[in-house]
Design a protein around this motif. Structure first.
Motif, mmCIF file in Angstrom:
data_model
loop_
_atom_site.group_PDB
_atom_site.id
_atom_site.type_symbol
_atom_site.label_atom_id
_atom_site.label_comp_id
_atom_site.label_asym_id
_atom_site.label_seq_id
_atom_site.Cartn_x
_atom_site.Cartn_y
_atom_site.Cartn_z
ATOM 1 N N THR A 142 0.718 -1.288 -0.008
ATOM 2 C CA THR A 142 0.097 -0.016 0.123
ATOM 3 C C THR A 142 0.834 1.214 -0.070
ATOM 4 O O THR A 142 2.006 1.169 0.361
ATOM 5 N N ASN A 163 -5.180 2.773 -1.984
ATOM 6 C CA ASN A 163 -4.929 1.539 -0.787
ATOM 7 C C ASN A 163 -6.245 0.702 -1.059
ATOM 8 O O ASN A 163 -6.050 -0.519 -0.932
ATOM 9 N N SER A 164 -7.362 1.154 -0.934
ATOM 10 C CA SER A 164 -8.629 0.416 -0.855
ATOM 11 C C SER A 164 -8.697 -0.520 -2.229
ATOM 12 O O SER A 164 -9.009 -1.708 -2.053
ATOM 13 N N LEU A 166 -5.942 -1.631 -3.887
ATOM 14 C CA LEU A 166 -4.844 -2.358 -3.709
ATOM 15 C C LEU A 166 -5.421 -3.856 -2.717
ATOM 16 O O LEU A 166 -4.917 -4.803 -2.880
ATOM 17 N N TRP A 167 -6.007 -3.558 -1.628
ATOM 18 C CA TRP A 167 -6.361 -4.403 -0.781
ATOM 19 C C TRP A 167 -7.538 -5.445 -1.573
ATOM 20 O O TRP A 167 -7.338 -6.770 -1.305
ATOM 21 N N ASP A 179 1.081 -3.541 4.428
ATOM 22 C CA ASP A 179 0.378 -2.590 4.595
ATOM 23 C C ASP A 179 1.237 -1.120 5.251
ATOM 24 O O ASP A 179 1.389 -1.188 6.402
ATOM 25 N N TRP A 181 0.777 1.701 5.189
ATOM 26 C CA TRP A 181 -0.234 2.958 5.569
ATOM 27 C C TRP A 181 -0.248 2.704 7.254
ATOM 28 O O TRP A 181 -0.224 3.324 7.879
#
Length: 284
Positions: A142, A163-164, A166-167, A179, A181
């Protein structure tokens, strides 16, 4: 650090048994290719000559320290945009047929005004699909939380959206994800170099240790150990430092963007071939 002994002499594709703290762990990977930009190239973690080390080299060293047959390539080049990484690095990674790929990209794109994190994620997903179709296990990363960096706080929302995605990509394609972040330990200024855009050697080591944990190479939390106490500078000193940083690092970066230039123009990857790692982690 890997503190256990690995059984050496395994053939390519054969799992290597790792005994860690009394519990056996199966290491499936005998080769690693790392893709990305300056983060993966290793800026600003100085190595021999004009090279950089970085978290990816450190991670490879942790494995190679006790698994001499392990092979590693690092195709990352500073300044690369996501599409450049995909066009220039992903096909080469597929041709090298590694067991494991680390893939981080999009950070330079997010910094560009009016960039679209949704569109970036669509491009990113195609690359992940190609790597997985080639039989590679994939680790993705992320973006960092930029709340502690002046001027970069404004892109925090874009990073969160990216990032959302990528998850979700990690879940769809069964990838491991680091992660960055949530690594609050990286909010300390000692995790960053003077330009506040690249990790310091200590920051790279934290990311290497975190990635090793995500891969199941270790079950400790050394990456999250608290930093020693540090005296905080007063408000005036901090603002002077911010102005100096903007003048010496942000303004030149904006100039390069306006001119269509990149720090990586004309540079080749530092480890373009999948070869045994010559140095152990203690030498990095």
């Amino acid at each position: 650090m890997l503190t256990s002994r690995l059984r050496t002499g395994a053939a390519d594709g054969e799992r290597i048994n790792v005994e860690h703290k009394g519990d056996p762990v199966l290491l499936r990977w005998t080769s690693l290719v790392s893709l990305g930009d300056s983060f993966t190239e290793g800026m600003d973690d100085p190595g021999p000559g004009d090279t950089y080390v970085g978290w990816a080299d450190r991670l490879a060293g942790m494995i190679a320290e006790q698994a001499p047959e392990f092979r590693y390539a690092n195709l990352a080049v500073r300044g690369k945009l996501l599409q450049e990484i995909i066009d220039e690095q992903v096909p080469l990674a597929v041709s090298l047929k590694p067991d494991l790929v680390t893939f981080c990209g999009g950070g330079n794109d997010i910094l560009i005004p009016n960039s679209d994190p949704d569109a970036l994620a669509e491009v990113y997903e195609v690359a992940v699909a190609d790597l997985r179709s080639a039989g590679c296990d994939v680790v993705i990363f992320t973006g960092f939380d930029t709340r502690s960096t002046p001027l970069l706080r404004s892109i925090r929302g874009k990073v969160a959206i990216y990032n959302s995605h990528l998850w979700s990509i990690a879940e769809r394609y069964h990838c491991r994800i680091v992660d960055l972040w949530s690594m609050h330990v990286l909010h300390d200024r000692r995790a960053w170099s003077e330009d506040r855009l690249h990790l310091s050697p200590a920051g790279h080591q934290r990311v290497a240790l975190k990635t090793a944990q995500i891969l199941g190479l270790t079950d400790d939390h050394a990456w999250n150990e608290p930093w020693p106490a540090l005296e905080q500078a007063d408000w005036v000193t901090q603002r002077k430092a911010d102005l100096k940083w903007a003048r010496e690092h942000v303004v030149p970066w904006i100039g390069r963007q306006l001119r269509g230039e990149s720090m990586g123009d004309g540079l080749a990857p530092k480890r373009p071939e999948l070869l045994p790692l010559a140095r152990c982690a203690d030498e990095i």
